[in-house]
Design a protein around this motif. Structure first.
Motif, PDB file in Angstrom:
ATOM      1  N   MET A   1     -10.229  -8.373 -24.157  1.00  0.00           N
ATOM      2  CA  MET A   1     -10.884  -7.473 -23.241  1.00  0.00           C
ATOM      3  C   MET A   1     -11.012  -8.184 -21.898  1.00  0.00           C
ATOM      4  SD  MET A   1     -14.689  -5.736 -23.289  1.00  0.00           S
ATOM      5  CE  MET A   1     -14.584  -5.502 -25.029  1.00  0.00           C
ATOM      6  N   ALA A   2     -10.673  -7.463 -20.842  1.00  0.00           N
ATOM      7  CA  ALA A   2     -10.841  -7.974 -19.485  1.00  0.00           C
ATOM      8  C   ALA A   2     -11.993  -7.208 -18.842  1.00  0.00           C
ATOM      9  CB  ALA A   2      -9.562  -7.786 -18.686  1.00  0.00           C
ATOM     10  N   LYS A   3     -12.770  -7.907 -17.995  1.00  0.00           N
ATOM     11  CA  LYS A   3     -13.952  -7.283 -17.385  1.00  0.00           C
ATOM     12  C   LYS A   3     -13.903  -7.430 -15.868  1.00  0.00           C
ATOM     13  CE  LYS A   3     -16.472  -9.970 -19.967  1.00  0.00           C
ATOM     14  NZ  LYS A   3     -17.616 -10.669 -20.557  1.00  0.00           N
ATOM     15  N   TYR A   4     -14.629  -6.525 -15.210  1.00  0.00           N
ATOM     16  CA  TYR A   4     -14.704  -6.538 -13.756  1.00  0.00           C
ATOM     17  C   TYR A   4     -16.054  -5.992 -13.337  1.00  0.00           C
ATOM     18  CZ  TYR A   4     -13.818  -5.175  -8.915  1.00  0.00           C
ATOM     19  OH  TYR A   4     -13.889  -5.017  -7.562  1.00  0.00           O
ATOM     20  N   ARG A   5     -16.587  -6.551 -12.258  1.00  0.00           N
ATOM     21  CA  ARG A   5     -17.874  -6.086 -11.740  1.00  0.00           C
ATOM     22  C   ARG A   5     -17.874  -6.244 -10.227  1.00  0.00           C
ATOM     23  NH1 ARG A   5     -23.435  -7.635 -14.457  1.00  0.00           N
ATOM     24  NH2 ARG A   5     -24.703  -6.225 -13.238  1.00  0.00           N
ATOM     25  N   SER A   6     -18.403  -5.225  -9.522  1.00  0.00           N
ATOM     26  CA  SER A   6     -18.464  -5.271  -8.069  1.00  0.00           C
ATOM     27  C   SER A   6     -19.538  -4.309  -7.573  1.00  0.00           C
ATOM     28  CB  SER A   6     -17.106  -4.877  -7.471  1.00  0.00           C
ATOM     29  OG  SER A   6     -17.123  -5.013  -6.072  1.00  0.00           O
ATOM     30  N   VAL A   7     -19.952  -4.500  -6.333  1.00  0.00           N
ATOM     31  CA  VAL A   7     -20.845  -3.559  -5.655  1.00  0.00           C
ATOM     32  C   VAL A   7     -20.165  -3.160  -4.351  1.00  0.00           C
ATOM     33  CG1 VAL A   7     -23.113  -3.171  -4.629  1.00  0.00           C
ATOM     34  CG2 VAL A   7     -22.898  -4.635  -6.643  1.00  0.00           C
ATOM     35  N   ILE A   8     -20.042  -1.855  -4.155  1.00  0.00           N
ATOM     36  CA  ILE A   8     -19.452  -1.328  -2.928  1.00  0.00           C
ATOM     37  C   ILE A   8     -20.444  -0.357  -2.300  1.00  0.00           C
ATOM     38  CG2 ILE A   8     -17.060  -1.639  -3.682  1.00  0.00           C
ATOM     39  CD1 ILE A   8     -17.054   1.351  -4.428  1.00  0.00           C
ATOM     40  N   HIS A   9     -20.087   0.156  -1.139  1.00  0.00           N
ATOM     41  CA  HIS A   9     -20.970   1.092  -0.439  1.00  0.00           C
ATOM     42  C   HIS A   9     -20.183   2.357  -0.104  1.00  0.00           C
ATOM     43  CE1 HIS A   9     -23.773  -2.194  -0.178  1.00  0.00           C
ATOM     44  NE2 HIS A   9     -22.785  -2.948   0.275  1.00  0.00           N
ATOM     45  N   GLY A  10     -20.832   3.504  -0.287  1.00  0.00           N
ATOM     46  CA  GLY A  10     -20.198   4.775   0.022  1.00  0.00           C
ATOM     47  C   GLY A  10     -20.796   5.896  -0.795  1.00  0.00           C
ATOM     48  N   ASP A  11     -20.122   7.024  -0.779  1.00  0.00           N
ATOM     49  CA  ASP A  11     -20.520   8.210  -1.533  1.00  0.00           C
ATOM     50  C   ASP A  11     -19.799   8.200  -2.879  1.00  0.00           C
ATOM     51  OD1 ASP A  11     -21.638  11.069  -1.630  1.00  0.00           O
ATOM     52  OD2 ASP A  11     -19.485  11.346  -2.009  1.00  0.00           O
ATOM     53  N   ILE A  12     -20.543   8.350  -3.959  1.00  0.00           N
ATOM     54  CA  ILE A  12     -19.946   8.222  -5.293  1.00  0.00           C
ATOM     55  C   ILE A  12     -18.885   9.292  -5.563  1.00  0.00           C
ATOM     56  CG2 ILE A  12     -21.751   9.509  -6.503  1.00  0.00           C
ATOM     57  CD1 ILE A  12     -21.390   7.403  -8.803  1.00  0.00           C
ATOM     58  N   ALA A  13     -19.099  10.524  -5.121  1.00  0.00           N
ATOM     59  CA  ALA A  13     -18.107  11.582  -5.345  1.00  0.00           C
ATOM     60  C   ALA A  13     -16.807  11.248  -4.603  1.00  0.00           C
ATOM     61  CB  ALA A  13     -18.650  12.930  -4.903  1.00  0.00           C
ATOM     62  N   HIS A  14     -16.943  10.769  -3.382  1.00  0.00           N
ATOM     63  CA  HIS A  14     -15.764  10.369  -2.602  1.00  0.00           C
ATOM     64  C   HIS A  14     -15.047   9.212  -3.286  1.00  0.00           C
ATOM     65  CE1 HIS A  14     -13.603   8.167   0.604  1.00  0.00           C
ATOM     66  NE2 HIS A  14     -13.284   9.399   0.985  1.00  0.00           N
ATOM     67  N   PHE A  15     -15.814   8.249  -3.785  1.00  0.00           N
ATOM     68  CA  PHE A  15     -15.205   7.097  -4.441  1.00  0.00           C
ATOM     69  C   PHE A  15     -14.456   7.511  -5.708  1.00  0.00           C
ATOM     70  CE2 PHE A  15     -15.399   3.577  -7.525  1.00  0.00           C
ATOM     71  CZ  PHE A  15     -14.540   2.704  -6.867  1.00  0.00           C
ATOM     72  N   ILE A  16     -15.011   8.430  -6.494  1.00  0.00           N
ATOM     73  CA  ILE A  16     -14.328   8.885  -7.714  1.00  0.00           C
ATOM     74  C   ILE A  16     -13.013   9.560  -7.364  1.00  0.00           C
ATOM     75  CG2 ILE A  16     -14.457  10.486  -9.675  1.00  0.00           C
ATOM     76  CD1 ILE A  16     -17.514   9.860  -9.723  1.00  0.00           C
ATOM     77  N   ASP A  17     -12.996  10.404  -6.346  1.00  0.00           N
ATOM     78  CA  ASP A  17     -11.747  11.040  -5.907  1.00  0.00           C
ATOM     79  C   ASP A  17     -10.726   9.987  -5.467  1.00  0.00           C
ATOM     80  OD1 ASP A  17     -12.794  13.547  -6.430  1.00  0.00           O
ATOM     81  OD2 ASP A  17     -13.320  13.946  -4.334  1.00  0.00           O
ATOM     82  N   TYR A  18     -11.190   9.025  -4.691  1.00  0.00           N
ATOM     83  CA  TYR A  18     -10.338   7.928  -4.231  1.00  0.00           C
ATOM     84  C   TYR A  18      -9.777   7.147  -5.427  1.00  0.00           C
ATOM     85  CZ  TYR A  18      -9.477   3.134  -2.562  1.00  0.00           C
ATOM     86  OH  TYR A  18      -8.941   1.892  -2.313  1.00  0.00           O
ATOM     87  N   LEU A  19     -10.648   6.793  -6.353  1.00  0.00           N
ATOM     88  CA  LEU A  19     -10.253   6.027  -7.529  1.00  0.00           C
ATOM     89  C   LEU A  19      -9.211   6.781  -8.353  1.00  0.00           C
ATOM     90  CD1 LEU A  19     -10.845   3.457  -9.204  1.00  0.00           C
ATOM     91  CD2 LEU A  19     -12.652   4.760 -10.341  1.00  0.00           C
ATOM     92  N   ASP A  20      -9.465   8.065  -8.614  1.00  0.00           N
ATOM     93  CA  ASP A  20      -8.500   8.883  -9.354  1.00  0.00           C
ATOM     94  C   ASP A  20      -7.134   8.869  -8.685  1.00  0.00           C
ATOM     95  OD1 ASP A  20     -10.156   9.679 -11.435  1.00  0.00           O
ATOM     96  OD2 ASP A  20     -10.580  11.647 -10.581  1.00  0.00           O
ATOM     97  N   SER A  21      -7.113   9.127  -7.386  1.00  0.00           N
ATOM     98  CA  SER A  21      -5.823   9.224  -6.691  1.00  0.00           C
ATOM     99  C   SER A  21      -5.073   7.899  -6.731  1.00  0.00           C
ATOM    100  CB  SER A  21      -6.007   9.710  -5.254  1.00  0.00           C
ATOM    101  OG  SER A  21      -6.643   8.729  -4.464  1.00  0.00           O
ATOM    102  N   LYS A  22      -5.779   6.791  -6.551  1.00  0.00           N
ATOM    103  CA  LYS A  22      -5.121   5.479  -6.555  1.00  0.00           C
ATOM    104  C   LYS A  22      -4.658   5.077  -7.954  1.00  0.00           C
ATOM    105  CE  LYS A  22      -5.553   4.624  -2.196  1.00  0.00           C
ATOM    106  NZ  LYS A  22      -4.397   4.534  -1.316  1.00  0.00           N
TER     107      LYS A  22
END
Length: 113
Positions: A1-22
């Motif tokens: 299992m590989a793990k990742y953790r981070s903190v970013i700033h922005g709007d969560i709905a926008h980030f989910i759309d961005y994440l999906d597309s990428k």
């Protein structure tokens, strides 16, 4: 299992759309298996589960992402799993590491816009 953790700033709905597309742009075999949301007071929690085929392992991998949004802070917690052929021990976990690496690159490139 590989793990990742981070903190970013922005709007969560926008980030989910961005994440999906990428993520979809990065893998022909990617599928979103689940998306669940919960809100407690002003904190929003989103669980995302993706799967894709691992050519190196010859099987499918899962990427589980939990997003916790408090104001414009978004905590990103992720783990990838699968892709091993071993019965008693895990072998060839390259696919898991690669899946997390792809996610890390996508998250690191997010500018909150």
């Amino acid at each position: 299992m590989a793990k990742y953790r981070s903190v970013i700033h922005g709007d969560i709905a926008h980030f989910i759309d961005y994440l999906d597309s990428k993520l979809y742009a990065n893998s022909m075999s990617l599928s979103k298996e689940e998306e669940m949301c919960a809100e407690v007071n002003d904190v929003k929690v989103v669980m995302l589960v993706y799967e894709r085929y691992s050519y190196s392992g010859g099987n499918r991998l899962s990427l589980n992402i939990t997003l916790v949004a408090d104001g414009d802070d978004i905590h990103v917690l992720a783990a990838s799993s699968g892709g091993s052929n071993g019965v008693f021990f895990k072998f060839n976990t390259w696919g898991e590491d690669n899946f997390i690496g792809v996610l890390a690159d996508i998250v690191d490139a997010y500018d909150g816009q």
